[in-house]
Design a protein around this motif. Structure first.
Motif, PDB file in Angstrom:
ATOM      1  N   TYR A 206     -12.155  12.837  19.532  1.00 44.66           N
ATOM      2  CA  TYR A 206     -11.874  11.914  20.735  1.00 44.66           C
ATOM      3  C   TYR A 206     -12.827  12.112  21.860  1.00 44.66           C
ATOM      4  CZ  TYR A 206      -7.376   9.967  19.302  1.00 44.66           C
ATOM      5  OH  TYR A 206      -6.397   9.457  18.448  1.00 44.66           O
ATOM      6  N   TYR A 207     -13.386  13.318  22.063  1.00 45.54           N
ATOM      7  CA  TYR A 207     -14.364  13.744  23.198  1.00 45.54           C
ATOM      8  C   TYR A 207     -15.242  14.328  22.453  1.00 45.54           C
ATOM      9  CZ  TYR A 207      -9.173  13.425  24.714  1.00 45.54           C
ATOM     10  OH  TYR A 207      -8.240  13.172  24.932  1.00 45.54           O
ATOM     11  N   PRO A 208     -16.556  14.287  23.204  1.00 49.29           N
ATOM     12  CA  PRO A 208     -17.795  14.901  22.822  1.00 49.29           C
ATOM     13  C   PRO A 208     -17.794  16.255  23.115  1.00 49.29           C
ATOM     14  CG  PRO A 208     -18.276  13.836  24.831  1.00 49.29           C
ATOM     15  CD  PRO A 208     -16.666  13.439  24.349  1.00 49.29           C
ATOM     16  N   ASP A 209     -18.816  17.089  22.761  1.00 48.02           N
ATOM     17  CA  ASP A 209     -18.648  18.639  22.811  1.00 48.02           C
ATOM     18  C   ASP A 209     -18.670  18.994  24.399  1.00 48.02           C
ATOM     19  OD1 ASP A 209     -18.329  18.906  20.254  1.00 48.02           O
ATOM     20  OD2 ASP A 209     -20.354  19.664  19.984  1.00 48.02           O
ATOM     21  N   SER A 210     -19.487  18.118  25.077  1.00 49.17           N
ATOM     22  CA  SER A 210     -19.649  18.450  26.415  1.00 49.17           C
ATOM     23  C   SER A 210     -18.432  18.425  27.328  1.00 49.17           C
ATOM     24  CB  SER A 210     -20.585  17.302  27.089  1.00 49.17           C
ATOM     25  OG  SER A 210     -20.221  16.150  27.142  1.00 49.17           O
ATOM     26  N   LYS A 235       4.082  21.194  21.282  1.00 47.53           N
ATOM     27  CA  LYS A 235       3.755  20.009  21.762  1.00 47.53           C
ATOM     28  C   LYS A 235       2.862  19.153  21.046  1.00 47.53           C
ATOM     29  CE  LYS A 235       5.585  21.742  26.104  1.00 47.53           C
ATOM     30  NZ  LYS A 235       5.427  21.703  27.645  1.00 47.53           N
ATOM     31  N   PHE A 236       2.062  19.682  20.295  1.00 52.06           N
ATOM     32  CA  PHE A 236       0.501  19.199  19.951  1.00 52.06           C
ATOM     33  C   PHE A 236       0.840  17.828  19.186  1.00 52.06           C
ATOM     34  CE2 PHE A 236      -2.879  18.683  17.230  1.00 52.06           C
ATOM     35  CZ  PHE A 236      -4.048  18.804  18.082  1.00 52.06           C
ATOM     36  N   ASP A 237       1.956  17.942  18.164  1.00 49.23           N
ATOM     37  CA  ASP A 237       1.897  16.906  17.390  1.00 49.23           C
ATOM     38  C   ASP A 237       2.633  15.749  18.010  1.00 49.23           C
ATOM     39  OD1 ASP A 237       0.987  18.486  15.437  1.00 49.23           O
ATOM     40  OD2 ASP A 237       3.041  18.739  14.358  1.00 49.23           O
ATOM     41  N   SER A 238       3.471  15.875  18.819  1.00 51.82           N
ATOM     42  CA  SER A 238       4.250  14.879  19.392  1.00 51.82           C
ATOM     43  C   SER A 238       3.378  13.995  20.329  1.00 51.82           C
ATOM     44  CB  SER A 238       5.314  15.351  20.152  1.00 51.82           C
ATOM     45  OG  SER A 238       5.150  16.220  21.145  1.00 51.82           O
ATOM     46  N   ILE A 239       2.454  15.005  21.288  1.00 56.22           N
ATOM     47  CA  ILE A 239       1.402  14.193  22.350  1.00 56.22           C
ATOM     48  C   ILE A 239       0.356  13.524  21.430  1.00 56.22           C
ATOM     49  CG2 ILE A 239      -0.183  14.862  24.090  1.00 56.22           C
ATOM     50  CD1 ILE A 239       1.586  16.887  24.877  1.00 56.22           C
ATOM     51  N   ASP A 244      -2.413   8.633  23.495  1.00 57.96           N
ATOM     52  CA  ASP A 244      -2.794   8.457  24.724  1.00 57.96           C
ATOM     53  C   ASP A 244      -3.641   9.581  25.256  1.00 57.96           C
ATOM     54  OD1 ASP A 244      -3.035   8.607  27.484  1.00 57.96           O
ATOM     55  OD2 ASP A 244      -0.582   8.134  27.837  1.00 57.96           O
ATOM     56  N   HIS A 245      -5.019   9.166  25.122  1.00 57.31           N
ATOM     57  CA  HIS A 245      -6.198  10.014  25.427  1.00 57.31           C
ATOM     58  C   HIS A 245      -6.084  10.896  26.651  1.00 57.31           C
ATOM     59  CE1 HIS A 245      -9.290   8.131  22.428  1.00 57.31           C
ATOM     60  NE2 HIS A 245      -7.868   8.161  21.829  1.00 57.31           N
ATOM     61  N   ILE A 246      -5.347  10.303  27.833  1.00 57.68           N
ATOM     62  CA  ILE A 246      -5.322  10.939  29.053  1.00 57.68           C
ATOM     63  C   ILE A 246      -4.368  12.063  28.829  1.00 57.68           C
ATOM     64  CG2 ILE A 246      -4.710  10.731  31.272  1.00 57.68           C
ATOM     65  CD1 ILE A 246      -5.511   8.087  31.330  1.00 57.68           C
ATOM     66  N   ALA A 247      -3.224  11.580  28.047  1.00 60.06           N
ATOM     67  CA  ALA A 247      -2.291  12.971  27.836  1.00 60.06           C
ATOM     68  C   ALA A 247      -2.703  13.891  27.187  1.00 60.06           C
ATOM     69  CB  ALA A 247      -0.848  12.390  27.339  1.00 60.06           C
ATOM     70  N   LEU A 252      -4.984  19.538  26.674  1.00 60.41           N
ATOM     71  CA  LEU A 252      -6.060  20.513  26.316  1.00 60.41           C
ATOM     72  C   LEU A 252      -6.580  21.239  27.605  1.00 60.41           C
ATOM     73  CD1 LEU A 252      -8.215  18.052  24.392  1.00 60.41           C
ATOM     74  CD2 LEU A 252      -6.657  19.877  23.304  1.00 60.41           C
ATOM     75  N   ARG A 253      -6.577  20.503  28.729  1.00 58.35           N
ATOM     76  CA  ARG A 253      -6.799  21.318  29.977  1.00 58.35           C
ATOM     77  C   ARG A 253      -5.850  22.123  30.249  1.00 58.35           C
ATOM     78  NH1 ARG A 253      -6.455  17.258  33.222  1.00 58.35           N
ATOM     79  NH2 ARG A 253      -8.500  16.555  32.960  1.00 58.35           N
ATOM     80  N   LEU A 254      -4.607  22.264  30.162  1.00 55.82           N
ATOM     81  CA  LEU A 254      -3.381  23.466  30.360  1.00 55.82           C
ATOM     82  C   LEU A 254      -3.770  24.431  29.244  1.00 55.82           C
ATOM     83  CD1 LEU A 254      -0.206  21.198  30.951  1.00 55.82           C
ATOM     84  CD2 LEU A 254      -1.468  22.460  32.516  1.00 55.82           C
ATOM     85  N   LYS A 255      -4.072  24.256  28.076  1.00 56.83           N
ATOM     86  CA  LYS A 255      -4.201  25.178  26.999  1.00 56.83           C
ATOM     87  C   LYS A 255      -5.629  25.770  27.021  1.00 56.83           C
ATOM     88  CE  LYS A 255      -2.077  25.636  24.294  1.00 56.83           C
ATOM     89  NZ  LYS A 255      -0.656  26.491  24.154  1.00 56.83           N
ATOM     90  N   SER A 256      -6.706  25.139  27.637  1.00 56.59           N
ATOM     91  CA  SER A 256      -7.910  25.920  27.902  1.00 56.59           C
ATOM     92  C   SER A 256      -7.816  26.950  29.044  1.00 56.59           C
ATOM     93  CB  SER A 256      -8.902  24.630  28.485  1.00 56.59           C
ATOM     94  OG  SER A 256      -8.730  23.981  29.682  1.00 56.59           O
ATOM     95  N   LYS A 257      -6.781  26.732  30.079  1.00 54.60           N
ATOM     96  CA  LYS A 257      -6.658  27.859  30.979  1.00 54.60           C
ATOM     97  C   LYS A 257      -6.283  29.014  30.429  1.00 54.60           C
ATOM     98  CE  LYS A 257      -4.413  28.822  35.552  1.00 54.60           C
ATOM     99  NZ  LYS A 257      -3.519  28.300  36.393  1.00 54.60           N
ATOM    100  N   THR A 258      -5.183  28.850  29.543  1.00 59.86           N
ATOM    101  CA  THR A 258      -4.357  30.175  28.920  1.00 59.86           C
ATOM    102  C   THR A 258      -5.540  30.694  27.808  1.00 59.86           C
ATOM    103  OG1 THR A 258      -3.464  28.934  27.506  1.00 59.86           O
ATOM    104  CG2 THR A 258      -2.296  29.496  29.404  1.00 59.86           C
ATOM    105  N   TYR A 259      -6.293  29.866  27.117  1.00 62.23           N
ATOM    106  CA  TYR A 259      -7.141  30.337  26.103  1.00 62.23           C
ATOM    107  C   TYR A 259      -8.323  31.139  26.799  1.00 62.23           C
ATOM    108  CZ  TYR A 259     -10.642  30.007  22.436  1.00 62.23           C
ATOM    109  OH  TYR A 259     -11.354  30.488  21.339  1.00 62.23           O
ATOM    110  N   ARG A 260      -8.990  30.788  27.814  1.00 60.94           N
ATOM    111  CA  ARG A 260      -9.888  31.445  28.659  1.00 60.94           C
ATOM    112  C   ARG A 260      -9.323  32.737  29.023  1.00 60.94           C
ATOM    113  NH1 ARG A 260     -10.696  26.294  31.326  1.00 60.94           N
ATOM    114  NH2 ARG A 260      -9.609  27.383  33.196  1.00 60.94           N
ATOM    115  N   GLU A 261      -8.227  32.856  29.507  1.00 60.41           N
ATOM    116  CA  GLU A 261      -7.713  34.191  30.248  1.00 60.41           C
ATOM    117  C   GLU A 261      -7.401  35.267  29.183  1.00 60.41           C
ATOM    118  OE1 GLU A 261      -4.122  32.768  32.154  1.00 60.41           O
ATOM    119  OE2 GLU A 261      -4.936  31.999  33.794  1.00 60.41           O
ATOM    120  N   ASN A 262      -6.912  34.515  27.657  1.00 59.95           N
ATOM    121  CA  ASN A 262      -6.727  35.430  26.768  1.00 59.95           C
ATOM    122  C   ASN A 262      -7.881  35.898  26.008  1.00 59.95           C
ATOM    123  OD1 ASN A 262      -3.941  34.938  27.127  1.00 59.95           O
ATOM    124  ND2 ASN A 262      -3.866  33.475  25.573  1.00 59.95           N
TER     125      ASN A 262
END
Length: 266
Positions: A206-210, A235-239, A244-247, A252-262
């Protein structure tokens, strides 16, 4: 007093440069679409700055813009479309541009020997065509059956039950052996993993690497690992199923925060 009145506007201007510097010579990314699919070879021109680019085979493009610039999108079979760069577009950094099909209406004419008028809708309704022969038009039982993945075929083969041979019912040994040895259980896990992988690849495309690198802060070499981290979320499968590309991007934005922290990527 005069110095304060003079320095204050300069101070505000400098602050605006620091806080809004992304609004100058910003690399806007986006995708040209029609009926939910990317449109390739669309000419995108920044008529304000005099720059231009062309969308790739997936409809994606990147072009330099600033606040207030006007982009013009043009392609064969599609109506021209203009887009003024606003604050919300700059903040989103990725934009979907939906194109409209171009219909060239001709004056009514009569073309012999088929008595065509030039009105495509009227001519199509008046033409007699032979029925298209496909599996669905023939009513074949497997016309709408989705092809199985390799893992699904193996699981089906390993789980085949009794079948008739004349008046006798034959019970194959393979299902029993596969159940005892654990092969059936292993194949079920492989099918589930393959389905999850296809779902993850769907989101990945759905999204480019950038988008992952610039907006989510995920290094390019760790995007695949990040997607695996996302797919284990309940929640991944249901979303993703909503398409809905925005949802999906919000997840992904929420998961990226915890991924970067971890992973100490902050």
């Amino acid at each position: 007093m005069w110095k304060n009145n003079y320095l204050f506007p300069v101070f505000l201007f400098c602050c605006s440069l620091l806080s809004g510097q992304s609004y100058f010579n910003f690399q806007l990314e986006g995708q040209t679409r029609f009926e939910g699919k990317g449109v390739p070879d669309v000419h995108i021109m920044n008529i304000t700055a005099g720059e231009a680019t062309i969308s790739d085979q997936n409809g994606r493009f990147t072009i330099s813009v600033t606040m207030g610039d006007t982009l013009l999108f043009s392609a064969v079979q599609y109506q021209r479309k203009s887009l003024v760069i606003s604050t919300s577009i700059l903040e989103s950094s990725f934009v979907y541009v939906t194109l409209e099909e171009f219909v060239n209406e001709l004056d009514e004419v009569v073309v012999r020997p088929y008595n065509l008028t030039g009105d495509l809708i009227r001519d199509m309704n008046g033409m007699k065509t032979e029925q298209v022969v496909t599996a669905s038009t023939l009513g074949l039982p497997n016309a709408y059956v989705k092809p199985l993945m390799q893992s699904e075929r193996l699981l089906k083969e390993a789980s085949m039950g009794p079948f008739q041979i004349g008046m006798l019912t034959a019970v194959p040994f393979n299902p029993l052996i596969n159940m005892i040895t654990g092969r059936t259980k292993m194949l079920k896990k492989r099918v589930a993993r393959d389905k999850k992988y296809l779902l993850t690849e769907q989101v990945r495309n759905y999204y480019p690497d950038s988008i992952f690198v610039k907006r989510l802060g995920i290094p390019a070499e760790r995007i695949d690992d990040f997607m695996y981290y996302c797919e284990v979320d309940e929640k991944f499968d249901s979303i993703v199923a909503t398409d809905d590309h925005i949802a999906i991007l919000n997840l992904l934005r929420l998961k990226s925060k915890t991924y970067r922290e971890n992973n100490q990527l902050e």
